[in-house]
Design a protein around this motif. Structure first.
Motif, PDB file in Angstrom:
ATOM      1  N   LYS A 290      59.100 -76.133 -20.880  1.00 46.34           N
ATOM      2  CA  LYS A 290      58.123 -75.052 -21.018  1.00 46.34           C
ATOM      3  C   LYS A 290      56.703 -75.543 -20.778  1.00 46.34           C
ATOM      4  CE  LYS A 290      60.720 -72.094 -24.197  1.00 46.34           C
ATOM      5  NZ  LYS A 290      60.739 -71.461 -25.551  1.00 46.34           N
ATOM      6  N   ASP A 291      56.444 -76.785 -21.139  1.00 44.14           N
ATOM      7  CA  ASP A 291      55.101 -77.347 -20.982  1.00 44.14           C
ATOM      8  C   ASP A 291      54.914 -78.075 -19.662  1.00 44.14           C
ATOM      9  OD1 ASP A 291      53.909 -76.730 -23.669  1.00 44.14           O
ATOM     10  OD2 ASP A 291      55.646 -77.883 -24.315  1.00 44.14           O
ATOM     11  N   PHE A 292      56.022 -78.402 -19.001  1.00 42.52           N
ATOM     12  CA  PHE A 292      55.959 -79.142 -17.736  1.00 42.52           C
ATOM     13  C   PHE A 292      56.868 -78.450 -16.724  1.00 42.52           C
ATOM     14  CE2 PHE A 292      54.817 -82.066 -21.084  1.00 42.52           C
ATOM     15  CZ  PHE A 292      53.697 -82.711 -20.581  1.00 42.52           C
ATOM     16  N   SER A 293      56.318 -77.422 -16.093  1.00 39.95           N
ATOM     17  CA  SER A 293      57.116 -76.578 -15.193  1.00 39.95           C
ATOM     18  C   SER A 293      57.563 -77.305 -13.935  1.00 39.95           C
ATOM     19  CB  SER A 293      56.314 -75.329 -14.812  1.00 39.95           C
ATOM     20  OG  SER A 293      55.090 -75.696 -14.181  1.00 39.95           O
ATOM     21  N   ALA A 294      56.956 -78.439 -13.629  1.00 37.02           N
ATOM     22  CA  ALA A 294      57.341 -79.187 -12.423  1.00 37.02           C
ATOM     23  C   ALA A 294      58.615 -80.000 -12.611  1.00 37.02           C
ATOM     24  CB  ALA A 294      56.201 -80.116 -12.001  1.00 37.02           C
ATOM     25  N   ILE A 295      59.156 -80.029 -13.840  1.00 33.70           N
ATOM     26  CA  ILE A 295      60.445 -80.712 -14.029  1.00 33.70           C
ATOM     27  C   ILE A 295      61.504 -79.966 -13.219  1.00 33.70           C
ATOM     28  CG2 ILE A 295      62.259 -81.265 -15.702  1.00 33.70           C
ATOM     29  CD1 ILE A 295      60.077 -81.558 -17.822  1.00 33.70           C
ATOM     30  N   PRO A 296      62.213 -80.649 -12.326  1.00 33.25           N
ATOM     31  CA  PRO A 296      63.214 -79.958 -11.497  1.00 33.25           C
ATOM     32  C   PRO A 296      64.351 -79.378 -12.338  1.00 33.25           C
ATOM     33  CG  PRO A 296      62.743 -82.167 -10.666  1.00 33.25           C
ATOM     34  CD  PRO A 296      62.135 -82.083 -12.021  1.00 33.25           C
ATOM     35  N   GLU A 297      65.001 -78.369 -11.828  1.00 37.69           N
ATOM     36  CA  GLU A 297      66.165 -77.804 -12.501  1.00 37.69           C
ATOM     37  C   GLU A 297      67.397 -78.662 -12.222  1.00 37.69           C
ATOM     38  OE1 GLU A 297      66.629 -73.782 -11.276  1.00 37.69           O
ATOM     39  OE2 GLU A 297      64.787 -73.091 -12.260  1.00 37.69           O
ATOM     40  N   ASN A 298      68.354 -78.584 -13.130  1.00 34.11           N
ATOM     41  CA  ASN A 298      69.666 -79.230 -12.951  1.00 34.11           C
ATOM     42  C   ASN A 298      69.575 -80.749 -12.790  1.00 34.11           C
ATOM     43  OD1 ASN A 298      70.945 -76.639 -12.959  1.00 34.11           O
ATOM     44  ND2 ASN A 298      70.328 -76.402 -10.807  1.00 34.11           N
ATOM     45  N   VAL A 299      68.690 -81.365 -13.546  1.00 32.82           N
ATOM     46  CA  VAL A 299      68.644 -82.832 -13.585  1.00 32.82           C
ATOM     47  C   VAL A 299      69.101 -83.292 -14.964  1.00 32.82           C
ATOM     48  CG1 VAL A 299      66.911 -83.147 -11.805  1.00 32.82           C
ATOM     49  CG2 VAL A 299      66.174 -82.785 -14.163  1.00 32.82           C
ATOM     50  N   GLN A 300      69.727 -84.456 -15.022  1.00 29.41           N
ATOM     51  CA  GLN A 300      70.298 -84.951 -16.269  1.00 29.41           C
ATOM     52  C   GLN A 300      69.481 -86.069 -16.899  1.00 29.41           C
ATOM     53  OE1 GLN A 300      74.405 -86.035 -16.005  1.00 29.41           O
ATOM     54  NE2 GLN A 300      75.110 -83.926 -15.785  1.00 29.41           N
ATOM     55  N   ALA A 301      68.546 -86.619 -16.149  1.00 28.37           N
ATOM     56  CA  ALA A 301      67.776 -87.744 -16.691  1.00 28.37           C
ATOM     57  C   ALA A 301      66.503 -87.940 -15.878  1.00 28.37           C
ATOM     58  CB  ALA A 301      68.606 -89.023 -16.664  1.00 28.37           C
ATOM     59  N   ALA A 302      65.549 -88.599 -16.509  1.00 28.80           N
ATOM     60  CA  ALA A 302      64.328 -89.013 -15.811  1.00 28.80           C
ATOM     61  C   ALA A 302      63.979 -90.429 -16.239  1.00 28.80           C
ATOM     62  CB  ALA A 302      63.173 -88.065 -16.129  1.00 28.80           C
ATOM     63  N   ILE A 303      63.347 -91.158 -15.340  1.00 30.69           N
ATOM     64  CA  ILE A 303      62.857 -92.512 -15.633  1.00 30.69           C
ATOM     65  C   ILE A 303      61.385 -92.580 -15.236  1.00 30.69           C
ATOM     66  CG2 ILE A 303      62.957 -94.940 -14.925  1.00 30.69           C
ATOM     67  CD1 ILE A 303      65.999 -94.571 -14.657  1.00 30.69           C
ATOM     68  N   TRP A 304      60.573 -93.073 -16.164  1.00 33.62           N
ATOM     69  CA  TRP A 304      59.178 -93.353 -15.855  1.00 33.62           C
ATOM     70  C   TRP A 304      59.008 -94.860 -15.750  1.00 33.62           C
ATOM     71  CZ3 TRP A 304      55.448 -95.136 -19.864  1.00 33.62           C
ATOM     72  CH2 TRP A 304      54.189 -95.417 -19.305  1.00 33.62           C
ATOM     73  N   PHE A 305      58.393 -95.313 -14.654  1.00 36.50           N
ATOM     74  CA  PHE A 305      58.034 -96.726 -14.556  1.00 36.50           C
ATOM     75  C   PHE A 305      56.561 -96.843 -14.218  1.00 36.50           C
ATOM     76  CE2 PHE A 305      59.235 -95.922 -10.076  1.00 36.50           C
ATOM     77  CZ  PHE A 305      58.173 -96.511  -9.395  1.00 36.50           C
ATOM     78  N   GLU A 306      56.013 -97.953 -14.616  1.00 38.50           N
ATOM     79  CA  GLU A 306      54.622 -98.261 -14.306  1.00 38.50           C
ATOM     80  C   GLU A 306      54.534 -99.739 -13.988  1.00 38.50           C
ATOM     81  OE1 GLU A 306      50.887 -96.222 -16.159  1.00 38.50           O
ATOM     82  OE2 GLU A 306      51.304 -98.005 -17.367  1.00 38.50           O
ATOM     83  N   GLN A 307      53.680-100.084 -13.025  1.00 43.59           N
ATOM     84  CA  GLN A 307      53.512-101.485 -12.660  1.00 43.59           C
ATOM     85  C   GLN A 307      52.090-101.741 -12.191  1.00 43.59           C
ATOM     86  OE1 GLN A 307      56.514-103.358 -10.260  1.00 43.59           O
ATOM     87  NE2 GLN A 307      55.157-104.957  -9.516  1.00 43.59           N
ATOM     88  N   GLU A 308      51.594-102.902 -12.564  1.00 48.20           N
ATOM     89  CA  GLU A 308      50.278-103.325 -12.090  1.00 48.20           C
ATOM     90  C   GLU A 308      50.344-103.669 -10.605  1.00 48.20           C
ATOM     91  OE1 GLU A 308      48.946-105.577 -16.208  1.00 48.20           O
ATOM     92  OE2 GLU A 308      50.145-106.601 -14.701  1.00 48.20           O
ATOM     93  N   SER A 309      49.197-103.507  -9.942  1.00 49.67           N
ATOM     94  CA  SER A 309      49.110-103.916  -8.535  1.00 49.67           C
ATOM     95  C   SER A 309      47.670-104.291  -8.220  1.00 49.67           C
ATOM     96  CB  SER A 309      49.568-102.783  -7.606  1.00 49.67           C
ATOM     97  OG  SER A 309      48.654-101.702  -7.660  1.00 49.67           O
TER      98      SER A 309
END
Length: 494
Positions: A290-309
């Protein structure tokens, strides 16, 4: 020094973010070390129970009094020094982590510990050995504390500097400012080889400072903190990826984790070497939709990664992640890539939203928070994850799972609708903790024990080792006034 004795004026000091509730007679607001010494000496003489309170962002009831008085550190809120040449900062305990991070960023410096709730006091993060997403690469708060000033329960003051006061085997001798010598026998129990914030840190030949980090307000009151800081990274790459099935997501995460660990060991920074590796299950994504409408439909998981460059490594790093995405057939069209500061803040908001929304749900429905903080060895994590998910689905209690999967550390938060579901959730919580311990893990990887989890700590270490912790506390706090009820039950102090 302000003292509040009207319960209507200090009601926010008898509850924390987990909705753990208590009571007290008065709240003291010392403005300096001398004020704290005066209050604690009086309390020690009269054997009045004292609870130290930070900003109330904790999740285990550690700062919630059960009786006696509260010493609120709110007025000790100054950044005393930031040394750009020697890379350290000196702060008082009630400096907000968010304020400190902003201040040092302006000076092109970086402090890695990043608990999700940045409105925490730095003193609270030291008292709990807090961590956060960047712990995957940089480790917990303990790794950045290089000095402490502490008021002991009898009013004596001790100054500790990393590397200066060490145990001889399991025998530790401390000398206070007045010259008083305190001899302590360090317990010999073993910590699990995972991310862990459960009980007093102990180790043969350990540094004295580590005994107080993570001691949850039971051994002394922190009044000054010296922190190691680092040069600000040139840039970071931040990205959220979405997966149509959990197995593929875990395959991606495990390879990213193992590659990062190997590259960190070999100091390779132009390939995959993540700062953070975080996971969200399907129900967490639905909870956030509801707060993040850009989340795709019909997905079972998400992963966030971050890395220095850096300017030199940026494209090589990006290409390494791109290759890993292709290998695991990630749909890059649905991914959220963030290169600008504004986009990175949006992803940060997404990462942090799950925690505050769970806390909001708990408070709105007047339940105590029921969320795991367990971690297990990497080799056992996948099996452990699916076991937890199966148990949760069989229970039919709404829940969301997310967390620091790079550290094999999961927060499974129950969202009960009534008392029956809450009580069933408590049984399942205990079952999950038992399984984590069986696998060689911990019941608390980052939030500490406080009052809410001490029965689970007993499960983890056994009564003999709990009594060793209590015996250690008895030496520093013979009148048993400070932080009573945190980490272990008061009955073990007799």
């Amino acid at each position: 020094m302000i003292v509040k004795t009207n319960p209507d004026e200090f009601e926010n000091f008898v509850v924390d973010a987990s909705n753990f509730k208590g009571n007290c007679e008065a709240v003291y607001f010392p403005e300096n070390v001398d004020d704290i010494v005066s209050v604690i000496k009086d309390a020690n003489t009269n054997k009045t129970k004292v609870t130290v309170a930070g900003n109330g962002t904790g999740l285990t009831g550690a700062r919630v009094p059960q009786n006696g008085i509260v010493i609120a550190t709110d007025k000790l809120n100054k950044i005393l020094e930031i040394n750009q040449k020697e890379f350290y900062a000196l702060v008082e305990p009630a400096v907000l982590l968010s304020d400190f991070q902003k201040e040092i960023k302006q000076q092109n410096l970086f402090y890695p510990p990043d608990p999700t709730e940045t409105n925490c006091y730095i003193g609270g993060t030291v008292a709990t050995n807090a961590s956060g997403a960047k712990t995957f690469k940089y480790g917990p708060t303990r790794d950045y504390v290089i000095g402490l000033q502490i008021v002991l329960p009898d009013g004596e003051v001790i100054d500790l500097e990393r590397g200066k006061q060490k145990a001889n085997g399991y025998a530790l001798s401390l000398t206070t400012q007045s010259g008083k010598i305190i001899s302590i026998q360090i317990p010999d129990y073993k910590f699990p080889a995972v991310k862990n914030a459960s009980g007093y840190f102990v180790k043969k030949d350990m540094d004295a400072i580590d005994l107080f980090i993570g001691s949850e307000g039971t051994l002394g009151i922190i009044t000054k903190i010296k922190l190691k800081i680092l040069p600000q990274p040139e840039d970071t790459i931040s990205c959220v990826l979405f997966f149509e099935d959990e197995t593929t997501a875990l395959n991606f995460l495990e390879e990213a984790r193992d590659t990062s660990n190997q590259n960190k060991k070999n100091n390779i920074n132009d390939n995959i070497n993540a700062l953070a590796l975080e996971f969200f299950d399907e129900r967490a994504l639905i909870f956030l939709a509801k707060d993040f409408s850009a989340i795709p439909e019909n997905v079972q998981a998400a992963i966030w990664f971050e890395q220095e460059s850096t300017a030199d490594s940026f494209y090589a790093v990006l290409e390494s992640w791109h290759e890993l995405m292709q290998k695991h057939k990630v749909n890059e069209e649905t991914a959220w890539f963030a290169f600008s500061d504004a986009d990175k803040e949006k992803i940060k908001d997404f990462r942090h939203a799950i925690s505050w929304k769970v806390n909001e749900y708990v408070a709105r429905n007047n339940f105590r928070k029921l969320g795991t903080d367990v971690a297990v060895p990497d080799k056992s994590f996948r099996e452990f994850y699916f076991t937890l998910q199966n148990w949760a689905k069989q229970s039919n209690i709404d829940c969301v799972a997310y967390g620091h999967f790079g550290n094999s550390h999961i927060h499974l938060n129950f969202l009960p609708k009534n008392d029956v579901e809450f009580n069933e959730g408590k049984k399942l919580y205990k079952q999950i903790c038992e399984e984590a311990v069986r696998l060689g893990g911990t019941i608390s990887a980052e939030h500490g024990i406080g009052k809410a989890k001490r029965d689970y700590l007993l499960m983890m270490y056994g009564e003999a080792n709990i009594r060793k912790m209590a015996a250690l506390k008895n030496v520093l706090d013979p009148n048993l006034i400070l932080g009573i009820g945190n980490i272990f039950d008061e009955k073990y102090l007799s």
